[in-house]
Structures are given as C-alpha cells and as structure tokens.
Design an enzyme around this catalytic site. Sequence first.
Site, PDB file in Angstrom:
ATOM      1  N   ASN A   9       5.325  -2.041   0.661  1.00 55.73           N
ATOM      2  CA  ASN A   9       4.715  -1.234   1.719  1.00 55.73           C
ATOM      3  C   ASN A   9       5.456   0.104   1.764  1.00 55.73           C
ATOM      4  OD1 ASN A   9       3.737  -0.121   4.066  1.00 55.73           O
ATOM      5  ND2 ASN A   9       4.703  -1.613   5.436  1.00 55.73           N
ATOM      6  N   TRP A  10       4.792   1.135   1.285  1.00 55.65           N
ATOM      7  CA  TRP A  10       5.464   2.441   1.164  1.00 55.65           C
ATOM      8  C   TRP A  10       5.470   3.226   2.474  1.00 55.65           C
ATOM      9  CZ3 TRP A  10       3.553   4.520  -4.284  1.00 55.65           C
ATOM     10  CH2 TRP A  10       4.241   3.810  -5.275  1.00 55.65           C
ATOM     11  N   LYS A  11       4.742   2.768   3.463  1.00 55.95           N
ATOM     12  CA  LYS A  11       4.696   3.454   4.767  1.00 55.95           C
ATOM     13  C   LYS A  11       4.389   4.949   4.572  1.00 55.95           C
ATOM     14  CE  LYS A  11       7.804  -0.095   6.377  1.00 55.95           C
ATOM     15  NZ  LYS A  11       8.853  -0.529   7.271  1.00 55.95           N
ATOM     16  N   HIS A  92       0.810  -4.614  10.831  1.00 64.31           N
ATOM     17  CA  HIS A  92       2.242  -4.398  10.581  1.00 64.31           C
ATOM     18  C   HIS A  92       2.937  -4.122  11.919  1.00 64.31           C
ATOM     19  CE1 HIS A  92       5.963  -2.463   9.409  1.00 64.31           C
ATOM     20  NE2 HIS A  92       5.860  -3.182   8.314  1.00 64.31           N
ATOM     21  N   GLU A  94       4.924  -1.983  12.877  1.00 64.81           N
ATOM     22  CA  GLU A  94       4.900  -0.576  13.312  1.00 64.81           C
ATOM     23  C   GLU A  94       3.546  -0.226  13.922  1.00 64.81           C
ATOM     24  OE1 GLU A  94       6.345   0.883   9.568  1.00 64.81           O
ATOM     25  OE2 GLU A  94       8.239  -0.105  10.025  1.00 64.81           O
ATOM     26  N   GLU A 162       7.327 -11.131   9.400  1.00 60.64           N
ATOM     27  CA  GLU A 162       8.279 -10.024   9.403  1.00 60.64           C
ATOM     28  C   GLU A 162       8.942  -9.927  10.772  1.00 60.64           C
ATOM     29  OE1 GLU A 162       7.285  -7.012   6.108  1.00 60.64           O
ATOM     30  OE2 GLU A 162       6.187  -6.431   7.884  1.00 60.64           O
ATOM     31  N   GLY A 168      13.651  -2.633   8.332  1.00 60.63           N
ATOM     32  CA  GLY A 168      14.295  -1.325   8.205  1.00 60.63           C
ATOM     33  C   GLY A 168      15.670  -1.261   8.851  1.00 60.63           C
ATOM     34  N   SER A 207      13.970  -6.033   5.354  1.00 59.30           N
ATOM     35  CA  SER A 207      15.198  -5.724   4.606  1.00 59.30           C
ATOM     36  C   SER A 207      15.402  -6.596   3.364  1.00 59.30           C
ATOM     37  CB  SER A 207      16.419  -5.819   5.528  1.00 59.30           C
ATOM     38  OG  SER A 207      16.322  -4.868   6.576  1.00 59.30           O
ATOM     39  N   GLY A 228       9.702  -3.086   2.126  1.00 57.68           N
ATOM     40  CA  GLY A 228       9.549  -1.692   2.530  1.00 57.68           C
ATOM     41  C   GLY A 228      10.443  -0.799   1.680  1.00 57.68           C
ATOM     42  N   GLY A 229      11.596  -0.420   2.247  1.00 56.92           N
ATOM     43  CA  GLY A 229      12.502   0.529   1.604  1.00 56.92           C
ATOM     44  C   GLY A 229      12.790   0.248   0.132  1.00 56.92           C
TER      45      GLY A 229
HETATM   46  P1  PGA Z   1      11.929  -3.020   5.028  1.00 50.24           P
HETATM   47  O1  PGA Z   1      10.424  -3.007   5.560  1.00 50.24           O
HETATM   48  O2  PGA Z   1      11.938  -3.843   3.748  1.00 50.24           O
HETATM   49  O3  PGA Z   1      12.288  -1.594   4.787  1.00 50.24           O
HETATM   50  O4  PGA Z   1      12.755  -3.684   6.080  1.00 50.24           O
HETATM   51  C1  PGA Z   1       9.600  -4.148   5.468  1.00 50.24           C
HETATM   52  C2  PGA Z   1       8.248  -3.870   6.068  1.00 50.24           C
HETATM   53  O5  PGA Z   1       8.171  -3.120   7.056  1.00 50.24           O
HETATM   54  O6  PGA Z   1       7.224  -4.378   5.584  1.00 50.24           O
END
Ligand code: PGA
Length: 247
Positions: A9-11, A92, A94, A162, A168, A207, A228-229
């Site tokens: 997930n590149w956001k 998600h 967010e 999640e 994050g 993470s 994510g990251g």
């Molecule tokens: P993260 O994000 O791996 O940077 O914690 C995961 C996500 O939001 O899907």
Amino acid sequence: MRETIVAGNWKMNLNSLSIMDFIKDFPHLVEDITEVKNIIFPSSVYLYLFKEQNTILYGGQNVHFEEKGAFTAEISPGMLRDMGCKYVIIGHSERRHIFGENNDLLNKKLISVLNNNLNPIYCIGETLEERKSNKAFEVLKKQLVEGLKDIENIEKLIIAYEPVWAIGTGETATPEIAQEAHKFIRTTLNEMQSNRGENITVLYGGSVKPQNAKSLIKMQDIDGFLVGGASLVPETFAQITRIIRED
Ligand code: PGA
C-alpha cells in the site's frame, strides 16, 4: 482458496519517475517466486503506469460505491476496472480515522466492488485505546458483521487485520497477538459465512519489514501481508516476499 499474498500500500507516496523504476526493477527481483502473489496499490493518478505493463498485479487504494455521477474527486469501481485493476483496498484505517469512513459506508463499497468483480481487501483493526480496554475483539467483530452485512459472494474477499497502533509506528504486533486476532477473525467469518472463513485469505498489516516477516508468517492463520512503508523500495518489498517463500 486461501492464497499467500504480499501487497504494497503506497498511500500518498512516490511519483511517476520512481514508480517507473519500481515497475522496471521489481519483477526481476521476484521472477523465481511463483507461490506468492504481489499486489501494488499506487496512488490512483499513477494507475495508468501499471496499465502499460502486464507483470505486476495492482489495484486502487479506495473507491466510491456508485457507478457514476456527481461525486467530485471520487473513483468508481468501473473506472478502476477500466484502468486494469483487479483489486481494491476498502476501509484502510487511515480512511476510517482520518476521513471518517464507517462500517455502513464500507459495507456499501464492499457490495459494489464485489458486484463489479473486483477483489476487495477489507481492512479491520482496533486502536490502542480499544486494545488496552479489552475491546479489540468486540471492535473486530463489529467491523466484520457490519461491513459484511448482506454479503454472500465472498469468494473474492480478502481481509487485512491491521491494528491501528501498529501502522506506521514501527511497533509490530507480536506473532502471538497477531495470530490470536487472525484466529478470532477466521472463527467469526466461519460463524457468519457457514464455515467458509477457512477459505478466506487473511493478511496482517502494521510495520511489516524483512526483520519480522518470518516470525509472523509462521503463524497458522496469517496468510500474507499488507505492507506500507517497506513496500516503497523494490529490494525491501522483494525481500519480504522471498522470506515468505522460504518458510
Ligand atoms: P506500515 O503500513 O507497514 O507502514 O505500518 C501498513 C498499512 O497501512 O497498510
């Protein structure tokens, strides 16, 4: 059928140049790995870059439930399909916490994308406060029951657990905490969907990195990751994919 998936997930990250580099480099890093499916979720303005290639699976980070109309800045399921997407992330954390999306809205989105033959990754997870006050399972159950209300065609459904406190933050759920939640999710899905929960792929997210991927994937009910990251750099994302394969 449960699949092993490592999704990125590149956001709101990367740009056309770095994405073109990723598309060029990443497939070579995983070309010998056939048993793990990688799926990338770029910002929607860059979906066209993925449409021009046919190696990497990809999807949208969000979608509207209506097919068309006066909904400024929204993207319909048909538009995602037109851009070659087979997948879409729904709910998600967010979207839930920053943009106020609730279970009722997410239920409409899930019904719409399943009717449009897209594979949704439905994200659920509790906040730190909810975990500390022993409400984690209650929250997960509510997100499943309300989000999946009136849905029977679950063959394409993927769930991502999640925990909000692990996204994050660098703080990962221990394999035991994650497994406990995944088992609860599968049991709940079995109850709701006459034992078909056994066939639903349940990903862990929060993470995930090469250092913790191995101990997490060893857990019985963890079928893969939503990253994510650590998905932004081809080498790191490939490393996570490789670690899973070697399990
Ligand atoms: P993260 O994000 O791996 O940077 O914690 C995961 C996500 O939001 O899907």
